[in-house]
Design a protein around this motif. Sequence first.
Motif, PDB file in Angstrom:
ATOM      1  N   GLY A   8      44.488  24.017  49.298  1.00  0.00           N
ATOM      2  CA  GLY A   8      45.490  24.261  48.265  1.00  0.00           C
ATOM      3  C   GLY A   8      45.333  23.455  47.001  1.00  0.00           C
ATOM      4  O   GLY A   8      46.186  23.519  46.115  1.00  0.00           O
ATOM      5  N   PHE A   9      44.223  22.699  46.885  1.00  0.00           N
ATOM      6  CA  PHE A   9      44.078  21.809  45.741  1.00  0.00           C
ATOM      7  C   PHE A   9      43.009  22.264  44.745  1.00  0.00           C
ATOM      8  O   PHE A   9      42.494  21.442  43.988  1.00  0.00           O
ATOM      9  N   GLN A  10      42.661  23.534  44.742  1.00  0.00           N
ATOM     10  CA  GLN A  10      41.712  24.021  43.736  1.00  0.00           C
ATOM     11  C   GLN A  10      42.461  24.313  42.444  1.00  0.00           C
ATOM     12  O   GLN A  10      43.359  25.160  42.415  1.00  0.00           O
ATOM     13  N   PRO A  11      42.114  23.654  41.319  1.00  0.00           N
ATOM     14  CA  PRO A  11      42.810  23.911  40.056  1.00  0.00           C
ATOM     15  C   PRO A  11      42.565  25.346  39.593  1.00  0.00           C
ATOM     16  O   PRO A  11      41.504  25.925  39.860  1.00  0.00           O
ATOM     17  N   PRO A  12      43.519  25.931  38.902  1.00  0.00           N
ATOM     18  CA  PRO A  12      43.332  27.306  38.423  1.00  0.00           C
ATOM     19  C   PRO A  12      42.349  27.360  37.260  1.00  0.00           C
ATOM     20  O   PRO A  12      42.109  26.363  36.563  1.00  0.00           O
ATOM     21  N   SER A  13      41.770  28.545  37.057  1.00  0.00           N
ATOM     22  CA  SER A  13      40.930  28.761  35.872  1.00  0.00           C
ATOM     23  C   SER A  13      41.795  28.683  34.619  1.00  0.00           C
ATOM     24  O   SER A  13      42.977  29.044  34.638  1.00  0.00           O
TER      25      SER A  13
ATOM     26  N   ALA B 152      47.331  21.936  40.616  1.00  0.00           N
ATOM     27  CA  ALA B 152      47.467  22.657  41.887  1.00  0.00           C
ATOM     28  C   ALA B 152      48.309  21.813  42.828  1.00  0.00           C
ATOM     29  O   ALA B 152      48.219  20.584  42.840  1.00  0.00           O
ATOM     30  N   GLU B 153      49.129  22.479  43.632  1.00  0.00           N
ATOM     31  CA  GLU B 153      50.046  21.786  44.538  1.00  0.00           C
ATOM     32  C   GLU B 153      49.708  22.150  45.970  1.00  0.00           C
ATOM     33  O   GLU B 153      49.657  23.332  46.346  1.00  0.00           O
ATOM     34  N   GLY B 154      49.455  21.130  46.779  1.00  0.00           N
ATOM     35  CA  GLY B 154      49.110  21.343  48.170  1.00  0.00           C
ATOM     36  C   GLY B 154      50.272  21.068  49.106  1.00  0.00           C
ATOM     37  O   GLY B 154      51.379  20.765  48.669  1.00  0.00           O
ATOM     38  N   PRO B 155      50.035  21.157  50.417  1.00  0.00           N
ATOM     39  CA  PRO B 155      51.111  20.911  51.392  1.00  0.00           C
ATOM     40  C   PRO B 155      51.556  19.452  51.348  1.00  0.00           C
ATOM     41  O   PRO B 155      50.753  18.553  51.076  1.00  0.00           O
TER      42      PRO B 155
ATOM     43  N   GLY C 219      36.741  22.248  51.687  1.00  0.00           N
ATOM     44  CA  GLY C 219      37.956  22.183  52.482  1.00  0.00           C
ATOM     45  C   GLY C 219      39.157  21.715  51.674  1.00  0.00           C
ATOM     46  O   GLY C 219      40.271  22.212  51.853  1.00  0.00           O
ATOM     47  N   PHE C 220      38.918  20.793  50.757  1.00  0.00           N
ATOM     48  CA  PHE C 220      39.983  20.276  49.898  1.00  0.00           C
ATOM     49  C   PHE C 220      40.566  21.394  49.037  1.00  0.00           C
ATOM     50  O   PHE C 220      41.792  21.548  48.921  1.00  0.00           O
ATOM     51  N   PHE C 221      39.681  22.204  48.436  1.00  0.00           N
ATOM     52  CA  PHE C 221      40.148  23.316  47.606  1.00  0.00           C
ATOM     53  C   PHE C 221      40.831  24.387  48.466  1.00  0.00           C
ATOM     54  O   PHE C 221      41.866  24.944  48.069  1.00  0.00           O
TER      55      PHE C 221
ATOM     56  N   GLY D  36      49.694  13.044  54.415  1.00  0.00           N
ATOM     57  CA  GLY D  36      49.331  11.970  53.501  1.00  0.00           C
ATOM     58  C   GLY D  36      48.454  12.392  52.346  1.00  0.00           C
ATOM     59  O   GLY D  36      47.806  11.569  51.717  1.00  0.00           O
ATOM     60  N   ILE D  37      48.397  13.689  52.065  1.00  0.00           N
ATOM     61  CA  ILE D  37      47.548  14.196  50.980  1.00  0.00           C
ATOM     62  C   ILE D  37      48.356  14.245  49.692  1.00  0.00           C
ATOM     63  O   ILE D  37      49.537  14.577  49.720  1.00  0.00           O
ATOM     64  N   PRO D  38      47.795  13.901  48.560  1.00  0.00           N
ATOM     65  CA  PRO D  38      48.523  14.030  47.292  1.00  0.00           C
ATOM     66  C   PRO D  38      49.083  15.434  47.125  1.00  0.00           C
ATOM     67  O   PRO D  38      48.400  16.424  47.347  1.00  0.00           O
ATOM     68  N   GLN D  39      50.313  15.536  46.768  1.00  0.00           N
ATOM     69  CA  GLN D  39      50.958  16.842  46.670  1.00  0.00           C
ATOM     70  C   GLN D  39      50.513  17.629  45.440  1.00  0.00           C
ATOM     71  O   GLN D  39      50.453  18.848  45.466  1.00  0.00           O
ATOM     72  N   ILE D  40      50.260  16.951  44.322  1.00  0.00           N
ATOM     73  CA  ILE D  40      49.858  17.622  43.099  1.00  0.00           C
ATOM     74  C   ILE D  40      48.606  16.949  42.543  1.00  0.00           C
ATOM     75  O   ILE D  40      48.554  15.720  42.435  1.00  0.00           O
TER      76      ILE D  40
END
Length: 278
Positions: free
Chosen positions: A67-72, A117-120, A62-64, A124-128
């Motif tokens: 929006g927080f899955q790092p790119p290859s 990776a940058e999320g919403p 769910g975390f990835f 309260g979730i870390p943005q980057i």
Amino acid sequence: MICNRLLLASGLTLAMACTPSFAADPVMEPQTWTGFYTGVNLGMGYATSDVAYVPNDATTTGFFEFGFQPPSEDLDRVGMLGGLQAGFNWQIHDHWVVGIEGDFQLTDLDSSEDGSAEGPPDRGIPQIVTAYAREELDSLGTARVRLGYLATDNLLIYGTGGLAFGKVSRNGEFAATAGGGLVQVNPPPTFICREDVTCFKGSESEWELGWTAGAGLEYAVSAKWTIGGEYLFSRLPGASITETALYPVPDTPAASFDAEFGDLDVQMVRFKLNYRFN
């Protein structure tokens, strides 16, 4: 008459003195490549691989997905290598040589990459978040057969192939680098990721077995010493390391994901110096 005989005898004596005596000259033994040899090598290497990130549980999935899955990332590196080799040759014809050779060298082929990776920005979730991956080839060896053609008595041109083995170290870290706070995809949270603090970590070091192929040439500068150059391509299989949450919330399932490293391809060009015991 006597004078003529003296002149004739003197001429014959002078001619015999000036004529080379081939029977008295030493006979040169033909060049042979059969025998055991050992030596040293030094060269440059270029290695390539890649890394991708795969979740292992519902929380990291769910975390990835949020929006927080790092790119290859591609991992490329250039470095020095050097070591020892030994082998045995059989000259089976005037122009053909077969042999076996083993070598082992230390390398400084290592590479590291950061993928962010940058999320919403709400909830309260870390943005980057940033994932750090490193892969290092500590040493590399091969065990090969060689088939060569003698262009001249002293110059051997050959192809070679066989097994490759290497010690590979891999490690990874994962951290929130902006907008720190509690990581929470769906309540209740299972791990904490504070800003600028590593919250997932993993490492592994192991020997891996693959294959190698290449070509080279070798020149006999004397009956005992040869110099040469060689190109080898080696492939070692990829592997995964598991990065586990360093700050889990008590009484919740462990959260982790895998950093999957692809095949490690190594190209080397090296100079070789050998001593022959034939």
